[in-house]
Design a protein around this motif. Structure first.
Motif, mmCIF file in Angstrom:
data_model
loop_
_atom_site.group_PDB
_atom_site.id
_atom_site.type_symbol
_atom_site.label_atom_id
_atom_site.label_comp_id
_atom_site.label_asym_id
_atom_site.label_seq_id
_atom_site.Cartn_x
_atom_site.Cartn_y
_atom_site.Cartn_z
ATOM 1 N N GLY A 279 -13.542 -17.047 4.061
ATOM 2 C CA GLY A 279 -13.899 -16.626 2.879
ATOM 3 C C GLY A 279 -13.550 -17.541 1.516
ATOM 4 O O GLY A 279 -14.450 -17.897 0.725
ATOM 5 N N LEU A 280 -12.210 -18.154 1.622
ATOM 6 C CA LEU A 280 -11.861 -18.901 0.334
ATOM 7 C C LEU A 280 -12.463 -20.250 0.839
ATOM 8 O O LEU A 280 -12.866 -20.884 -0.574
ATOM 9 N N LEU A 281 -12.736 -21.005 2.038
ATOM 10 C CA LEU A 281 -13.187 -22.256 2.075
ATOM 11 C C LEU A 281 -14.696 -21.975 1.774
ATOM 12 O O LEU A 281 -15.245 -23.118 1.051
ATOM 13 N N ALA A 282 -15.305 -20.934 1.984
ATOM 14 C CA ALA A 282 -16.725 -20.732 1.400
ATOM 15 C C ALA A 282 -16.929 -20.907 -0.094
ATOM 16 O O ALA A 282 -17.730 -21.535 -0.749
ATOM 17 N N ALA A 283 -15.854 -20.312 -0.644
ATOM 18 C CA ALA A 283 -15.685 -20.431 -2.244
ATOM 19 C C ALA A 283 -15.482 -21.770 -2.801
ATOM 20 O O ALA A 283 -16.118 -22.180 -3.645
ATOM 21 N N THR A 284 -14.861 -22.627 -2.098
ATOM 22 C CA THR A 284 -14.861 -24.018 -2.507
ATOM 23 C C THR A 284 -15.940 -24.533 -2.403
ATOM 24 O O THR A 284 -16.130 -25.520 -3.191
ATOM 25 N N LYS A 285 -16.841 -24.434 -1.671
ATOM 26 C CA LYS A 285 -18.333 -25.309 -1.382
ATOM 27 C C LYS A 285 -19.174 -24.681 -2.695
ATOM 28 O O LYS A 285 -19.649 -25.081 -3.169
ATOM 29 N N GLU A 286 -19.077 -23.189 -2.830
ATOM 30 C CA GLU A 286 -19.929 -22.447 -3.738
ATOM 31 C C GLU A 286 -19.687 -22.914 -5.191
ATOM 32 O O GLU A 286 -20.703 -23.061 -5.997
#
Length: 529
Positions: A279-286
């Motif tokens: 979830g946190l890594l997805a936020a780094t992209k978004e």
């Protein structure tokens, strides 16, 4: 620390009325001037060991404000005790506004008001009101006002209140304002309060799952919208994600020094198992363009990087590359640089990861960030700690670090922040690790007055051992001097077994016991054997 906390709780306290009557008595019966009467009353109560944190000692007449605060607290208490459905919503909202105004300012009286709220069990009343839909947003704002920098109010918040916050977050449908304020409340309540952390992460409460749900919902909603989402109040999807990461950090960090034990490590492992890394890594992209959000997300990733398994999962998911990319993208943002360097520091605990980092552009980017933000000691400390980790047991990494200019970065940082103990310690460790297996690096490391910097660091209590090790491995003359329990100077490091132990298996306060035992000792021949 627990003993000090218990002592603070047992201190004597007085009411505002008692203090005011004492000042009035000094004026009327002893004919003192108002200022003298006030100072005398303060001195008298303090000499008796009375804690005056809940009393307004400014001498300004604030009877109306104090009465309004008292009435508001009484209303909340009565509302908490009655059926919530029958509550007078408008009256409750007015009472919350009064409490928020009294505790939200930065003046001395706000600290007094927070203490008064805690003594009147205000946090307990607010915990109950979290479940009341019409006033929930105002309750969350009031929790922020009373609990910020107030251990009393945080301690007064209940387990049921933490569960209510978790329920609200778990039921989130994407309301930025409500979710942001709820995450903010969790972050404030859990900071330096181990009890609230424990209540929030209980299996039946599922607070971590609730935070992950909020993170995923707002990341997905931002991805689904073709244009940037309009802010609800002060919150956008990016700000909600940042608040969720701040709450995650507060829950997973051991920072309550009043407690001997913490569940932070177990909670961090549970967060990894739940899927926070993804979830946190997805936020780094978004949210890659939002520097404030990125700094918070890296803080969250660092909080879950509790062991080698988590580090490997973060790296495999692209966490290492994300730190490198955002260090390049947001090089002018000191907060992002600081958190990206801190994440690299954590990841460098893994031998494979630190070698990959050292051989990539990450090394040069770390050096550029330190030179760009020359006045940030925390960033410099993280960079030096990362260098120390990269150099540990890795001769090839050591050669690359020095060749890239790492020696100058170490000496410049130590010279720039001579009083910052953590940085000085990490600088010493970096030097020691660079030369321990690479003796040919001693000469380049000694070129920029490194010896004097290490000797200066050796005078700081927190970095003595690290400075000694660095000077020793540089083959410089160095001695570690200490004082024993009798005040005698001891040169060098005392090795285990060097001094005969004074331990006695049987306690005896007679100093002549050993002499008597020696005198009574007989050889086997004397005893007839």
């Amino acid at each position: 620390a627990p003993a000090m906390a218990a002592l603070a709780q047992t201190k004597k306290r007085i009411t505002q009325q008692t203090f005011d009557e004492t000042v009035r008595e000094n004026i009327e019966e002893f004919e003192m001037e108002p200022a003298e009467a006030l100072a005398d009353a303060i001195q008298q109560f303090k000499s008796q060991g009375v804690d005056l944190t809940n009393v307004d000692i400014s001498g300004v007449d604030r009877k109306e404000q104090r009465q309004a605060l008292s009435n508001a607290l009484e209303l909340l208490t009565s509302t908490s005790a009655s059926a919530l459905a029958d509550a007078d919503v408008s009256a409750v909202l007015e009472a919350l506004e009064v409490i928020k105004a009294a505790c939200g300012s930065s003046s001395q009286t706000s600290e007094v008001s927070k203490s008064v709220v805690a003594m009147a069990h205000g946090p307990r009343s607010l915990a109950v009101l979290v479940d009341l839909d019409p006033v929930r947003e105002a309750v969350l704002e009031t929790i922020k006002a009373i609990a910020s920098d107030s251990a009393e109010c945080k301690d007064g918040f209940t387990a049921s209140g933490m569960a209510a916050l978790a329920r609200h977050l778990a039921a989130s449908t994407g309301s930025s304002s409500m979710d942001g304020k709820a995450c903010e409340a969790v972050a404030i309540l859990c900071t330096k309060t181990e009890l609230n952390k424990g209540h929030f992460v209980k299996k039946e409460v599922a607070g971590l799952q609730a935070l992950l749900h909020v993170l995923q919902v707002h990341t997905a909603m931002n991805e689904a919208s073709s244009v940037p989402a309009a802010a609800e109040g002060d919150f956008t999807h990016a700000k909600v994600v940042a608040q969720a990461c701040a709450a995650l950090k507060a829950v997973l960090t051991f920072d309550d020094l009043r407690r001997d034990f913490s569940g932070s490590y177990d909670s961090s492992r549970a967060a990894v198992e739940l899927g926070f890394v993804k979830g946190l890594l997805a936020a780094t992209k978004e949210f890659r363009e939002d520097g404030e959000c990125m700094a918070a997300v890296f803080t969250g990733i660092r909080a879950v990087a509790c062991n080698d398994e988590a580090v490997q999962q973060i790296t495999a998911g692209g966490g290492m590359q994300a730190a490198v990319d955002h260090l390049k993208l947001h090089g002018a943002d000191v907060a992002v640089c600081r958190q990206a360097a801190a994440l690299m520091r954590n990841l460098s605990g893994n031998d494979d990861v630190k070698t990959s980092l050292c051989q990539s552009e990450a090394l040069e980017l770390l050096f550029v960030s330190v030179n760009t933000h020359m006045n940030d000691g925390v960033l410099a400390e993280h960079v030096l700690a990362t260098l120390a980790a990269m150099a540990l047991r890795k001769p090839d990494n050591c050669d690359r670090i020095v060749a890239a200019g790492g020696a100058a970065i170490i000496t410049q940082s130590m010279r720039r922040f001579p009083a910052l103990t953590p940085l000085q310690r990490q600088g010493c460790l970096a030097v020691r690790n660079l030369v321990a297996r690479n003796p040919h690096l001693r000469e380049p490391l000694l070129e920029d007055d490194t010896e004097n910097l290490l000797r200066a660091a050796g005078k700081i209590p927190g970095s003595i051992d690290a400075a000694y090790a660095a000077l020793r491995d540089l083959k410089l003359e160095v001695e570690m001097v200490s004082l024993d329990e009798n005040g005698n100077v001891q040169v060098g490091v005392q090795m285990f077994g060097q001094v005969k132990s004074a331990f006695k298996a049987v306690w005896d306060d007679n100093p002549d016991t050993e002499r008597a035992m020696a005198d009574a000792a007989r050889s086997p021949a004397e005893l007839g054997f």
